[in-house]
Design a protein around this motif. Structure first.
Motif, PDB file in Angstrom:
ATOM      1  N   THR A 118      -1.603  -2.896  -2.875  1.00  0.00           N
ATOM      2  CA  THR A 118      -2.530  -3.493  -3.840  1.00  0.00           C
ATOM      3  C   THR A 118      -2.813  -2.558  -5.010  1.00  0.00           C
ATOM      4  O   THR A 118      -2.832  -2.992  -6.169  1.00  0.00           O
ATOM      5  CB  THR A 118      -3.853  -3.867  -3.153  1.00  0.00           C
ATOM      6  OG1 THR A 118      -3.580  -4.751  -2.070  1.00  0.00           O
ATOM      7  CG2 THR A 118      -4.802  -4.529  -4.123  1.00  0.00           C
ATOM      8  N   VAL A 119      -3.026  -1.283  -4.728  1.00  0.00           N
ATOM      9  CA  VAL A 119      -3.341  -0.338  -5.806  1.00  0.00           C
ATOM     10  C   VAL A 119      -2.183  -0.191  -6.796  1.00  0.00           C
ATOM     11  O   VAL A 119      -2.397  -0.292  -8.018  1.00  0.00           O
ATOM     12  CB  VAL A 119      -3.781   1.026  -5.235  1.00  0.00           C
ATOM     13  CG1 VAL A 119      -3.839   2.082  -6.334  1.00  0.00           C
ATOM     14  CG2 VAL A 119      -5.141   0.891  -4.566  1.00  0.00           C
ATOM     15  N   PRO A 120      -0.942   0.042  -6.355  1.00  0.00           N
ATOM     16  CA  PRO A 120       0.155   0.081  -7.336  1.00  0.00           C
ATOM     17  C   PRO A 120       0.289  -1.212  -8.128  1.00  0.00           C
ATOM     18  O   PRO A 120       0.600  -1.180  -9.328  1.00  0.00           O
ATOM     19  CB  PRO A 120       1.395   0.338  -6.472  1.00  0.00           C
ATOM     20  CG  PRO A 120       0.879   1.033  -5.270  1.00  0.00           C
ATOM     21  CD  PRO A 120      -0.472   0.426  -5.012  1.00  0.00           C
ATOM     22  N   LEU A 121       0.072  -2.350  -7.473  1.00  0.00           N
ATOM     23  CA  LEU A 121       0.129  -3.627  -8.190  1.00  0.00           C
ATOM     24  C   LEU A 121      -0.916  -3.654  -9.299  1.00  0.00           C
ATOM     25  O   LEU A 121      -0.623  -3.995 -10.458  1.00  0.00           O
ATOM     26  CB  LEU A 121      -0.074  -4.776  -7.210  1.00  0.00           C
ATOM     27  CG  LEU A 121      -0.009  -6.204  -7.766  1.00  0.00           C
ATOM     28  CD1 LEU A 121       0.442  -7.170  -6.680  1.00  0.00           C
ATOM     29  CD2 LEU A 121      -1.356  -6.666  -8.325  1.00  0.00           C
ATOM     30  N   ARG A 122      -2.160  -3.301  -8.972  1.00  0.00           N
ATOM     31  CA  ARG A 122      -3.240  -3.372  -9.946  1.00  0.00           C
ATOM     32  C   ARG A 122      -3.049  -2.368 -11.078  1.00  0.00           C
ATOM     33  O   ARG A 122      -3.274  -2.691 -12.257  1.00  0.00           O
ATOM     34  CB  ARG A 122      -4.588  -3.159  -9.263  1.00  0.00           C
ATOM     35  CG  ARG A 122      -4.981  -4.271  -8.290  1.00  0.00           C
ATOM     36  CD  ARG A 122      -6.399  -4.061  -7.788  1.00  0.00           C
ATOM     37  NE  ARG A 122      -7.337  -4.225  -8.885  1.00  0.00           N
ATOM     38  CZ  ARG A 122      -8.059  -5.333  -9.098  1.00  0.00           C
ATOM     39  NH1 ARG A 122      -7.915  -6.382  -8.297  1.00  0.00           N
ATOM     40  NH2 ARG A 122      -8.894  -5.391 -10.115  1.00  0.00           N
ATOM     41  N   LEU A 123      -2.651  -1.144 -10.756  1.00  0.00           N
ATOM     42  CA  LEU A 123      -2.491  -0.135 -11.802  1.00  0.00           C
ATOM     43  C   LEU A 123      -1.309  -0.466 -12.708  1.00  0.00           C
ATOM     44  O   LEU A 123      -1.377  -0.275 -13.929  1.00  0.00           O
ATOM     45  CB  LEU A 123      -2.311   1.252 -11.180  1.00  0.00           C
ATOM     46  CG  LEU A 123      -3.473   1.782 -10.323  1.00  0.00           C
ATOM     47  CD1 LEU A 123      -3.262   3.255  -9.999  1.00  0.00           C
ATOM     48  CD2 LEU A 123      -4.827   1.561 -10.985  1.00  0.00           C
ATOM     49  N   THR A 124      -0.236  -0.979 -12.121  1.00  0.00           N
ATOM     50  CA  THR A 124       0.908  -1.400 -12.939  1.00  0.00           C
ATOM     51  C   THR A 124       0.519  -2.552 -13.846  1.00  0.00           C
ATOM     52  O   THR A 124       0.880  -2.579 -15.032  1.00  0.00           O
ATOM     53  CB  THR A 124       2.094  -1.791 -12.035  1.00  0.00           C
ATOM     54  OG1 THR A 124       2.442  -0.670 -11.208  1.00  0.00           O
ATOM     55  CG2 THR A 124       3.303  -2.189 -12.867  1.00  0.00           C
ATOM     56  N   HIS A 125      -0.234  -3.492 -13.295  1.00  0.00           N
ATOM     57  CA  HIS A 125      -0.693  -4.631 -14.098  1.00  0.00           C
ATOM     58  C   HIS A 125      -1.576  -4.154 -15.248  1.00  0.00           C
ATOM     59  O   HIS A 125      -1.519  -4.699 -16.360  1.00  0.00           O
ATOM     60  CB  HIS A 125      -1.456  -5.602 -13.201  1.00  0.00           C
ATOM     61  CG  HIS A 125      -1.797  -6.901 -13.847  1.00  0.00           C
ATOM     62  ND1 HIS A 125      -2.958  -7.096 -14.568  1.00  0.00           N
ATOM     63  CD2 HIS A 125      -1.123  -8.083 -13.899  1.00  0.00           C
ATOM     64  CE1 HIS A 125      -2.987  -8.328 -15.032  1.00  0.00           C
ATOM     65  NE2 HIS A 125      -1.886  -8.960 -14.639  1.00  0.00           N
ATOM     66  N   ALA A 126      -2.384  -3.127 -15.008  1.00  0.00           N
ATOM     67  CA  ALA A 126      -3.286  -2.626 -16.041  1.00  0.00           C
ATOM     68  C   ALA A 126      -2.539  -1.943 -17.181  1.00  0.00           C
ATOM     69  O   ALA A 126      -2.928  -2.051 -18.347  1.00  0.00           O
ATOM     70  CB  ALA A 126      -4.300  -1.657 -15.420  1.00  0.00           C
TER      71      ALA A 126
END
Length: 263
Positions: A118-126
């Motif tokens: 979840t964290v890599p997904l969110r940071l990449t999305h940001a």
């Protein structure tokens, strides 16, 4: 990701930046002339690392103290990624669990899944919108060769990083953005010690990798636009056969090791 004049300085944000693979990414990116934003939970260690890198490489180093599994603290990192140009994002933060799935507290399992997927997904999305707007950027997510085999919930989460990076690299490369999964095997870092597991019980000596050449190879593969970086010939060969090995054989050694602790 080459060194640029001061007026065009680039910045890299690295999570889990105080030890092991993350610390080496920070060092090598600073050596390339990139300014840094370092993210970790341990403020004392984080500030000490920042001071050393700033002095050694004459780059600007900022720190963000954050537990990325805490939504409010993760949001501060997402805001930093969205608010000012970041040329390189390294999703490195992670941990493993020492027990079998049924013995680990379910909240620990959820925290592990959050941090690894979840964290890599969110940071990449940001960070993606600004990279696409500039038509330039690199995202590296530290996955694992374990993602190629049905071993544990850790493997399942790391498989997400590999599959996501393969898709996202193909999709966003025409927009100038490279997204790469680093999939190493056993690496000589603090990772296994933090789990309370002796290295000798995990794998023979010849399978262990040193962190400096591993990170150097990962950056080189990202420079070349590759979706997955698997360091060393031995692990490249293993990645080709792991999916074909029967599940009962893949899990046999792990089951023997872990089940012995139940007795």
């Amino acid at each position: 990701m080459t060194e640029l004049p001061d007026a065009d300085r680039l910045t890299a944000l690295v999570t889990g930046a105080t030890a092991g693979i993350g610390a080496e990414f920070a060092r090598q990116l600073a050596d390339r002339g990139l300014d840094l934003v370092l993210v970790a939970r341990d403020e004392c260690r984080l500030r000490a690392s920042a001071a050393q890198l700033a002095e050694r490489y004459a780059v600007d180093v900022q720190v963000l103290v954050a537990d990325l599994t805490v939504p409010q603290e993760r949001a501060a990192v997402e805001a930093r990624l969205a608010s000012a140009p970041i040329q390189v994002l390294v999703n490195n933060a992670g941990f493993g669990l020492p027990l079998d799935f049924d013995l680990n507290p379910v909240d620990d399992e959820v925290r592990q899944l959050d941090l690894l997927a979840t964290v890599p997904l969110r940071l990449t999305h940001a960070v993606l919108p600004q990279m696409i707007a500039r038509r330039s950027g690199t995202v590296i997510t530290v996955a694992s060769l374990a993602g190629y085999a049905p071993l544990t919930t850790y493997s399942a989460a790391k498989a997400w990083a590999v599959v996501f990076s393969r898709w996202a690299n193909a999709y966003y490369r025409p927009a100038g953005v490279t997204i790469t999964a680093l999939a190493p095997g056993f690496v000589r870092t603090e990772f296994h010690e933090r789990m309370g597991i002796a290295r000798e019980s995990m794998a023979p000596r010849w399978l262990w990798l040193e962190v400096e050449p591993l990170v150097r190879a990962a950056l080189r593969d990202a420079d070349r636009g590759r979706a997955v970086s698997i360091p060393s010939l031995r692990y490249k060969l293993l990645s080709l056969v792991m999916g074909a090995i029967p599940m009962r054989l893949v899990t046999a050694n792990a089951r023997r090791t872990r089940w012995a602790r139940r007795r």
